[in-house]
Enzyme design. Structure first.
Site: not given
Length: 504
Positions: A95-99, A116, A209
């Protein structure tokens, strides 16, 4: 004189300062550059405590642009420019990008970190959700909670920097190291997770979660709770269940926002912006198998507009009252912790195996609970069962769980007694899985002793007159567990036994 308002949300920190920067631009040219050093300020513009500043010696016929930035102790760390993609820390951040793995460079010290990133083209909501996780994490300080090192919001890509956990997610780490840790080591991991959750509950936070996939492990086997409100869309997860008006439907995924309990109305959104137990068991022993897909599911909170449409729930980890009524409390986190205990003691096996989410919900409501994993200490399995009490007020608190685990660790001989279930008769076995209505059918057939049960084929179950598909599958899964237990004991049985889902 410049005046500004303090930030509406300081992230729970009191060490807020302001940095004022200046640009001067020539009229009609659009050519801007940092202001001349000749400007005079009433205070140091790079370290202001108040919300006003006097500027003098301004030049005529120039346009000045002043930028005020609020910072705290976790703002804008200096990151070593070279980044290395972190493959073992977690799943790609779709959803946001790479790690990435990087180096946090501080005076006289360089520290490995996980980074992140927020991908380009993000929406304003994505930006808020991305920073919300950091805002929540910044309030925590505990040995078993993932530590926030800093946030880069001034430059692109935006980054959240946390401590680097060398062994990555707990579920994958355990699967990759199946049977390589002793019971006392596994209990030590569980103790760390419980301590982190005790801290969160004392801070009035509900995780919602909690699962082994959201626990990170460092090189010293210290486990730390992670994933605090970073909303994600995982389109390639087909197995989480959409729960809407007590029905399960196969629809698109919605996002998760973790919830802070607030006063008399737990349905209020997080101010950071995101805001009788049955005796039956589902088999005789837990089965180890290769698990290739990690099941994720996420819930839309009641106060979120999407709640009217429903939301994804991690059924296998979620307490019954949270599934049925969206009642998320520390007690529902305790239920999830019991599932994490089972994941740890089974070395990362998937809870409830191949059962569908609908079957899991039905079985839990009928009083079924996961069986003890192989070689699981009896005291640990008893604690799991306490966490899975149907009545949430009867479940232990996290403080109680930490205390119990501490006592077990101080007395390691207490872990030598293993949980086991060895049915001596057909009637006892069927009663354990709440299928006792079929006792006469089994006793009247050729499969009238336990040593003959493990020789059964799925077709044999149908021929006994068991017509309901759910009952067929429940008995088949239990027989499969019996077969594995017999195999562990060196008792021969039919080698070919397809998964019950092959038939039902």
């Amino acid at each position: 004189m410049l005046h500004w308002l303090p930030p509406s949300n300081n992230g729970g920190r009191e060490d807020v300062i302001y940095v004022v920067t200046c640009e001067q631009c020539l009229p009609d040219q659009g050519d801007c550059q940092p202001c001349d050093a000749s400007l005079r300020y009433s205070e140091d513009p790079l370290h202001l405590i108040g919300t006003s500043l006097t500027v003098s010696d301004l030049e005529p016929h120039l346009n000045y642009t002043f930028t005020v930035e609020a910072r705290n102790g976790v703002s804008s760390p200096q990151i070593w420019p070279q980044l290395h993609k972190l493959a073992r820390q977690c799943q790609p951040n779709r959803e946001f990008g790479e790690v990435y793995k990087g180096i946090l460079k501080l005076p006289g010290k360089e520290t490995p970190v996980a980074i992140k990133t927020l991908k380009s083209g993000y929406t304003e909501k994505q930006r808020r959700d991305f920073l919300s996780e950091a805002s929540i994490m910044g309030q925590f300080c505990h040995h078993n909670i993932i530590r926030l090192e800093g946030v880069v919001s001034k430059y692109k890509p935006m980054m959240i920097i946390t401590e680097h956990m060398e062994n990555g997610a707990l579920d994958k780490f355990l699967k990759d190291n199946d049977a390589e840790f002793s019971a006392i080591q596994l209990v030590g991991m569980l103790r760390g997770i419980a301590a982190g959750m005790k801290y969160l509950s004392e801070m009035n936070y509900v995780h919602r979660d909690l699962a082994a996939r959201n626990i990170l492990v460092n090189s010293q086997l210290v486990c730390k709770v992670s994933d605090f409100g970073l909303s994600r869309v995982l389109e390639d997860d087909p197995e989480a269940t959409l729960y809407h008006q007590c029905e399960c439907q196969d629809l698109e995924r919605f996002n998760l926002d973790h919830t802070k309990q607030a006063g008399p109305n737990p349905g209020l959104r997080n101010p950071q912006g995101t805001g009788p137990m049955g005796n039956g068991i589902l088999g005789v022993v837990a089965r180890r198998q290769s698990v290739r897909r990690v099941v994720y599911g996420f819930v839309v909170h009641e106060a979120d507009p999407l709640s009217k449409q429903g939301g994804k729930i991690p059924i296998r980890w979620t307490a019954p009252e949270a599934i049925s009524y969206r009642k998320f409390t520390s007690a529902s986190d305790v239920w999830s912790y019991g599932i994490v205990m089972w994941e740890v003691m089974s070395f990362g096996e998937r809870p409830y195996w191949e059962m569908s989410n609908q079957e899991v919900m039905k079985a839990i409501n009928e009083g079924f609970r996961l069986p003890a994993p192989m070689d699981c200490p009896s005291a640990i399995y008893q604690l799991m069962m306490q966490c899975w009490q149907q009545e949430r007020n009867r479940r232990p608190k996290f403080a109680d769980i930490v205390s119990i685990l501490d006592k077990l660790i101080r007395a390691p001989d207490s872990l030598k007694t293993l949980a086991d279930f060895d049915p001596r008769s057909i009637a006892e076995w069927l009663e354990s899985i709440k299928m006792q209505q079929y006792t006469e059918s089994f006793m009247a057939s050729q499969f009238n002793t336990m040593d003959k049960i493990i020789l059964m084929h799925p077709d044999d179950v149908k021929q006994l007159g068991i017509r309901l598909p759910g009952h067929q599958k429940r008995i088949a899964f239990s027989i499969l567990g019996l077969k594995e237990q017999a195999s562990q004991m060196g008792i021969p049985s039919k080698k070919w036994w397809p998964s019950p889902t092959h038939y039902w």
